[in-house]
Design an enzyme around this catalytic site. Structure first.
Site, PDB file in Angstrom:
ATOM      1  N   HIS A 264      35.204  39.898  39.901  1.00  0.00           N
ATOM      2  CA  HIS A 264      35.371  38.698  39.063  1.00  0.00           C
ATOM      3  C   HIS A 264      36.576  37.853  39.498  1.00  0.00           C
ATOM      4  CE1 HIS A 264      32.226  39.642  36.125  1.00  0.00           C
ATOM      5  NE2 HIS A 264      32.584  40.899  36.259  1.00  0.00           N
ATOM      6  N   ASP A 335      35.797  45.800  35.843  1.00  0.00           N
ATOM      7  CA  ASP A 335      34.369  45.925  35.545  1.00  0.00           C
ATOM      8  C   ASP A 335      33.532  45.341  36.683  1.00  0.00           C
ATOM      9  OD1 ASP A 335      35.501  43.414  34.810  1.00  0.00           O
ATOM     10  OD2 ASP A 335      33.642  42.870  33.800  1.00  0.00           O
ATOM     11  N   GLU A 336      32.313  45.821  36.753  1.00  0.00           N
ATOM     12  CA  GLU A 336      31.260  45.239  37.589  1.00  0.00           C
ATOM     13  C   GLU A 336      31.664  44.981  39.040  1.00  0.00           C
ATOM     14  OE1 GLU A 336      28.231  42.893  34.832  1.00  0.00           O
ATOM     15  OE2 GLU A 336      30.120  41.803  35.025  1.00  0.00           O
ATOM     16  N   ILE A 337      32.177  46.016  39.694  1.00  0.00           N
ATOM     17  CA  ILE A 337      32.409  45.871  41.137  1.00  0.00           C
ATOM     18  C   ILE A 337      31.048  46.012  41.817  1.00  0.00           C
ATOM     19  CG2 ILE A 337      33.490  46.915  43.162  1.00  0.00           C
ATOM     20  CD1 ILE A 337      35.658  47.862  40.974  1.00  0.00           C
TER      21      ILE A 337
END
Ligand SMILES: *[C@@H]1O[C@H](CO)[C@@H](O)[C@H](O)[C@H]1NC(C)=O
Ligand SMILES: *[C@@H]1O[C@H](CO)[C@@H](O)[C@H](O)[C@H]1NC(C)=O
Ligand SMILES: *[C@@H]1O[C@H](CO)[C@@H](O)[C@H](O)[C@H]1NC(C)=O
Ligand SMILES: *[C@@H]1O[C@H](CO)[C@@H](O)[C@H](O)[C@H]1NC(C)=O
Ligand SMILES: *[C@@H]1O[C@H](CO)[C@@H](O)[C@H](O)[C@H]1NC(C)=O
Ligand SMILES: *[C@@H]1O[C@H](CO)[C@@H](O)[C@H](O)[C@H]1NC(C)=O
Ligand SMILES: *[C@@H]1O[C@H](CO)[C@@H](O)[C@H](O)[C@H]1NC(C)=O
Ligand SMILES: *[C@@H]1O[C@H](CO)[C@@H](O)[C@H](O)[C@H]1NC(C)=O
Length: 579
Positions: A264, A335-337
């Protein structure tokens, strides 16, 4: 003086209209949201609030308490809330108007930190001054809010003959706002913090930066915002941040900053293209499988954990953020790699082909940043992914629980259980219950799902986390469901979240309120009555009243029912009241 119709009803002190009203209805006509833990009001009565009513304190001057007292005195004198259902309680002219509210705080020094004592007692006798006592300034603010909700009408009336003891069930009660996908001016953030405060919540989780824009002007890395924000009029200067932090203190609301890393972070590439992998690429390459996408949504870019310059820039950002935000929690994201984004980088490719793993890459990143954040005397909050993600997760030895809190968003209570059973403290933001953006359609364009005329569910109501989370879904979620007592003690509380792909100031208030109020009550005093039954039926009437009161206070909360339902209590329920 000509009183409106419903005010004249107040003056009726005896008679059939009053006698036929069941007690539960009497209680529900004067609302406090969130409902206090104990509220003793044996004979509901009201008296006038004196035109010279004052709030006084024997305490020394305290900056934030003084400003809260001033604010509430002004609110009380000017609000003139008219209850939607005329209160049928006895209005006594035999008792003198209420002249004074005394506010006494035992400990003026307790800072606004996690777990600070927010309890208070409020006594409003039928005669003499009302008395608000609290351990801390922050508890006194909660009590002032309660008092303000016991005042209504024109001329002003106040409930008397009551005693309230109150304290929250959960210490951490917050709203997350994402200011990267779309920008919110400072005034909108201040209004949101004010609304958080009147709902007796205490955390504004500010998800400041993301792949889409970098609106925070970081003094030692000014290029990040100069190049990564949406424009010079769409950023937050240190002056703005200080205003927001100070406003939070005046309202008993902690401002917890989140600088989401290492994923992100596409917006960082505008200033530093060399520290970001896969920047500015199409997020889902044509013909490739979902597993091979480069980002979880359009807007690619992740910090490169193998580039030493990443840490030079990032540490300056962390250090400045710790200076700008005195708050002891620092949210570091994680989060969300997305594997595809790191795999797009040649150095990472050779790391992986030499036997390195994605999880090792993340652990290198965490080991290069977590100890630094801790050295700044911060407790680090991460999204659960950092230990629960299937492909990219660190070993728990890298994240000692005394310095780490994990925020859960996937799989409902299952992941909360995983977090606390590993010994970590948890903040619950389950997307199935607490995500306020869900059910508003997908935001990606050229979506072939809409080719089909056959299904009413094209795009599944549109968003990955559809459907829309109703206030009842939020109200009835038990964040410690399925946990042992010891495990439940590790659940600090919860946060509802507004991700801003499809939100900006035009819809901000209605997207958050009154659904966040539903969580506010559940985390403050619970969602069950004295017998242990869910109290959503009576909560409906109370939330209706509270929603109208918020609107009068300038918060654009959306309606939850037709006005007809409120004017005809109980008539819109699925089941008729047994009473
Ligand atoms: C109002 O006062 C009358 C007379 O004292 C009493 O009988 C009645 O119960 C009171 N009503 C309420 C709602 O307390
Ligand atoms: C108000 O509360 C304080 C602290 O509990 C107590 O000392 C004081 O006597 C109370 N005052 C009144 C008027 O009840
Ligand atoms: C908060 O302060 C009150 C009043 O001093 C006290 O009775 C209570 O035990 C304290 N609560 C906690 C959780 O420490
Ligand atoms: C570290 O933070 C805590 C609050 O979390 C504070 O009480 C303490 O004084 C701080 N220590 C230093 C050295 O700044
Ligand atoms: C990260 O730090 C932890 C704790 O110090 C250590 O056990 C681990 O080996 C480190 N990992 C890497 C990849 O350096
Ligand atoms: C939680 O786990 C149970 C048992 O494995 C499973 O049946 C359920 O679907 C899971 N819930 C969610 C929301 O993932
Ligand atoms: C929309 O998607 C189709 C494939 O389904 C593609 O051929 C077309 O070029 C896309 N249109 C635009 C405007 O991107
Ligand atoms: C349209 O609906 C049909 C029948 O349900 C289904 O077989 C087809 O895959 C759908 N097409 C798209 C693009 O969703």
């Amino acid at each position: 003086m000509l009183l409106p119709f419903f005010n004249s009803i107040l003056i009726i002190s005896t008679g059939l209209a009053v006698l036929s009203v069941p007690i539960s209805t009497v209680e529900s006509t004067i609302q406090v949201w969130p409902k206090p833990r104990t509220f003793s009001w044996p004979q509901p009565q009201a008296t006038l609030l004196s035109p010279t009513f004052t709030i006084s304190t024997p305490n020394q001057i305290h900056l934030h308490l003084s400003s809260a007292i001033k604010r509430y005195l002004n609110l009380i004198q000017t609000e003139h809330h008219i209850p939607l259902v005329p209160p049928t309680l006895n209005f006594t002219t035999s008792t003198p108007p209420l002249q004074t509210l005394l506010v006494s705080v035992s400990d003026l020094t307790a800072p606004l930190h996690h777990n600070v004592n927010e309890s208070y007692t409020l006594t409003i006798p039928t005669w003499g001054p009302a008395n608000l006592t609290a351990e801390t300034v922050w508890g006194a603010m909660r009590g002032l809010e309660t008092f303000s909700q016991l005042v209504w009408g024109d001329p002003l009336r106040v409930a008397v003959g009551l005693f309230i003891w109150d304290a929250p069930l959960f210490a951490h009660r917050g709203v997350l706002l994402d200011t990267s996908r779309n920008y919110y001016p400072v005034e909108d953030i201040l209004r949101t913090i004010g609304a958080i405060s009147v709902n007796k919540m205490n955390v504004f989780h500010w998800h400041i930066t993301d792949s889409h824009s970098f609106p925070l002007l970081v003094p030692s890395e000014p290029d990040l915002a100069a190049k990564g924000s949406y424009g010079p009029d769409m950023l937050y200067t240190p002056y703005d941040v200080n205003r927001i932090v100070q406003f939070g203190l005046e309202h008993g609301v902690r401002v917890v900053p989140e600088i989401d890393t290492p994923a992100h972070t596409g917006s960082w590439a505008e200033a530093y293209p060399d520290i970001i992998t896969c920047a500015n690429m199409f997020w889902w390459p044509a013909g490739s499988k979902w597993e091979d996408r480069l980002a979880s949504e359009p807007g690619t870019g992740q910090l490169n954990p193998l580039n030493p310059k990443t840490y030079e820039v990032l540490k300056r950002v962390i250090n400045d953020v710790a200076t700008l935000f005195p708050e002891p929690f620092y949210h570091a994201g994680a989060d969300e790699i997305i594997p595809g984004c790191w795999k797009a980088d040649p150095a990472i490719q050779s790391f992986l082909s030499n036997g390195g793993t994605l999880s090792q890459l993340l652990e290198i990143f965490v080991n290069s940043t977590f100890p630094y954040i801790v050295s700044l005397n911060r407790t680090v909050v991460y999204w659960e992914d950092v230990i629960l993600d299937a492909n990219n997760k660190v070993s728990t030895t890298a994240l000692p629980p005394e310095h780490t809190i994990l925020q859960t968003w996937n799989n409902g209570h299952n992941n909360t259980k995983k977090i606390v059973s590993s010994g970590y403290r948890a903040i619950v933001s389950s997307a199935d219950f607490y995500y306020l953006d869900c059910g508003h359609g997908g935001f990606v364009g050229n979506d072939s799902q809409y080719d089909n005329q056959t299904s009413g569910t094209s795009g599944n109501g549109g968003s990955w986390c559809a459907p829309f989370k109703t206030w009842q879904t939020i109200y009835d979620y038990d964040i410690t469901y399925g946990l042992s007592k010891e495990e439940a003690n590790l659940v600090l509380g919860g946060e509802v979240a507004l991700w801003s792909e499809q939100a900006d100031p035009t819809v901000l208030d209605a997207r958050i309120w009154p659904r966040a109020s539903a969580m506010a009550e559940t985390l403050w005093s619970g969602n069950r009555d004295e017998t242990g039954k869910k109290r959503y039926a009576e909560a409906t009437d109370r939330l209706n009243e509270w929603r109208y009161r918020m609107v009068r206070r300038g918060i654009g909360a959306e309606p939850i029912q037709p006005l007809w339902c409120i004017r005809n209590p109980g008539m819109c329920n699925t089941v008729q009241s047994a009473a």
